[in-house]
Design an enzyme around this catalytic site. Structure first.
Site, PDB file in Angstrom:
ATOM      1  N   GLU A  41       6.448  -8.797  41.727  1.00 57.89           N
ATOM      2  CA  GLU A  41       5.501  -7.772  42.193  1.00 57.89           C
ATOM      3  C   GLU A  41       6.231  -6.862  43.187  1.00 57.89           C
ATOM      4  O   GLU A  41       7.044  -7.330  43.985  1.00 57.89           O
ATOM      5  CB  GLU A  41       4.320  -8.461  42.894  1.00 57.89           C
ATOM      6  N   LYS A 115      -3.447  -4.957  37.883  1.00 59.70           N
ATOM      7  CA  LYS A 115      -3.843  -6.168  38.626  1.00 59.70           C
ATOM      8  C   LYS A 115      -5.352  -6.178  38.874  1.00 59.70           C
ATOM      9  O   LYS A 115      -5.908  -5.208  39.409  1.00 59.70           O
ATOM     10  CB  LYS A 115      -3.085  -6.196  39.956  1.00 59.70           C
ATOM     11  N   CYS A 157       0.314 -12.193  40.875  1.00 62.59           N
ATOM     12  CA  CYS A 157       0.140 -12.725  42.230  1.00 62.59           C
ATOM     13  C   CYS A 157      -1.240 -13.371  42.487  1.00 62.59           C
ATOM     14  O   CYS A 157      -1.506 -14.451  41.978  1.00 62.59           O
ATOM     15  CB  CYS A 157       0.447 -11.606  43.223  1.00 62.59           C
TER      16      CYS A 157
HETATM   17  O1  LIG Z   1       0.647  -4.594  48.989  1.00 65.91           O
HETATM   18  C1  LIG Z   1       1.850  -4.774  48.809  1.00 65.91           C
HETATM   19  O2  LIG Z   1       2.743  -4.310  49.523  1.00 65.91           O
HETATM   20  C2  LIG Z   1       2.277  -5.636  47.680  1.00 65.91           C
HETATM   21  N1  LIG Z   1       1.248  -6.496  47.244  1.00 65.91           N
HETATM   22  C3  LIG Z   1       1.164  -7.749  47.666  1.00 65.91           C
HETATM   23  O3  LIG Z   1       2.005  -8.228  48.379  1.00 65.91           O
HETATM   24  C4  LIG Z   1      -0.010  -8.528  47.210  1.00 65.91           C
HETATM   25  C5  LIG Z   1      -1.207  -7.911  47.869  1.00 65.91           C
HETATM   26  S1  LIG Z   1      -1.060  -7.765  49.638  1.00 65.91           S
HETATM   27  N2  LIG Z   1       0.130  -9.900  47.582  1.00 65.91           N
HETATM   28  C6  LIG Z   1      -0.611 -10.875  47.058  1.00 65.91           C
HETATM   29  O4  LIG Z   1      -1.426 -10.682  46.153  1.00 65.91           O
HETATM   30  C7  LIG Z   1      -0.336 -12.242  47.665  1.00 65.91           C
HETATM   31  C8  LIG Z   1      -1.234 -13.325  47.150  1.00 65.91           C
HETATM   32  C9  LIG Z   1      -1.021 -14.576  47.913  1.00 65.91           C
HETATM   33  O5  LIG Z   1      -0.104 -14.721  48.685  1.00 65.91           O
HETATM   34  C10 LIG Z   1      -1.975 -15.690  47.718  1.00 65.91           C
HETATM   35  O6  LIG Z   1      -2.821 -15.646  46.802  1.00 65.91           O
HETATM   36  O7  LIG Z   1      -1.872 -16.639  48.498  1.00 65.91           O
END
Ligand SMILES: O=C(O)CNC(=O)[C@H](CS)NC(=O)CCC(=O)C(=O)O
Length: 273
Positions: A41, A115, A157
């Site tokens: 990702e 997503k 993710c």
């Molecule tokens: O926004 C960004 O910069 C990139 N996207 C992410 O890093 C995304 C959304 S913040 N991360 C996750 O979905 C982590 C899920 C996770 O860690 C869990 O389900 O425990």
């Protein structure tokens, strides 16, 4: 038997530097005989100006062009992690989708998955509050795609925590689930391996999970430990805490054997067709 690769990265805000890294890992995967590779990702930009990148994707498609060029040059299927990308339809919503693009070895885009589940969560880490839906829109389509290696069910993710998505992918006849991720260090340590192996076991599918690793800026830390898992739940390959690639041979005869010996998908009393 098909050779596949999962790429683990420590992406930062510099798109050109991230794409250079990704190109190096993709070349290594191809040199080692991979037919398909999964990028994590946000492989092209993490904690950077995602909004600007998303705008650009809508217009000149830097990241999509990169994926197309790489897949064609290397003769490789690429599951392109995620990149922010605007909607195909006109909308007043300024937020982008977090899109996973799939390219075939001729450089043609074969699928796009947006997503579905967005990470609006409190985590006991340096960042604390994650509000992915501030900058991203929820996707609303479940997407799988036929590849040379098998049918790939796409997810990203935080989707990993929603088993109903994988049941739908399983009903679409997926053989392999891909999970590009930026799973946090704290939640990854607690849940990453268990969730990945559960999705593999309960749906009798291979799982290819490509995570980010290390520190990204001051407050973000991701868990690494990218994995390739077989339909019995065995871990075929696992990365550590550093960037790199892991590889495995996917044996579709093994998948058929697991499903024949323990046909639990046909034993369902709830929700089956
Ligand atoms: O926004 C960004 O910069 C990139 N996207 C992410 O890093 C995304 C959304 S913040 N991360 C996750 O979905 C982590 C899920 C996770 O860690 C869990 O389900 O425990």
């Amino acid at each position: 038997m098909a050779s596949v690769a999962v790429i683990q990265m420590n992406a930062g805000p510099d798109v050109a530097a991230n794409l250079k890294d990704a190109a190096g890992w993709l070349k290594l995967a191809s040199d080692q005989g991979a037919e398909l590779a999964v990028l994590p990702e946000c492989f092209s930009c993490l904690e950077g100006n995602l909004k600007a990148l998303g705008m650009e994707e809508g217009r000149s498609s830097t990241v999509q062009q990169f994926l197309s060029d790489q897949s064609r040059a290397l003769g490789l299927w690429i599951i392109g992690g995620t990149t922010p990308c605007s909607s195909q339809e006109p909308t007043s919503d300024e937020r982008h989708f977090a899109s996973c693009f799939v390219y075939d070895p001729e450089g043609r885009q074969q699928a796009r998955y947006n997503k579905m589940h967005l990470f609006d969560v409190e985590v006991a880490d340096g960042k604390g509050t994650y509000r992915e839906s501030d900058s991203y829109r929820h996707g609303d389509q479940v997407v799988s795609v036929e590849t040379a290696v098998g049918k790939v069910g796409l997810s990203v993710c935080y989707d990993l925590r929603f088993p109903e998505l994988y049941r739908v992918l399983s009903a679409q006849d997926a053989d392999i689930f891909t999970v590009p991720a930026a799973f946090t260090r704290v939640t990854g340590e607690a849940h990453w391996e268990v969730l990945l192996r559960a999705r593999a076991i309960e749906n009798q599918c291979f799982v290819m999970a490509a995570n980010q690793c290390g520190h990204h800026g001051k407050s973000r830390e991701t868990w690494g430990h990218s994995m390739i898992i077989d339909p019995w739940g065995d871990i075929l390959a696992e990365a550590g805490d550093e960037p790199g690639i892991i590889m495995a041979e996917l044996d579709m005869a093994r998948l058929a054997e697991v499903r024949r010996q323990m046909p639990c998908l046909s034993h369902r009393r709830i929700g089956a067709k």
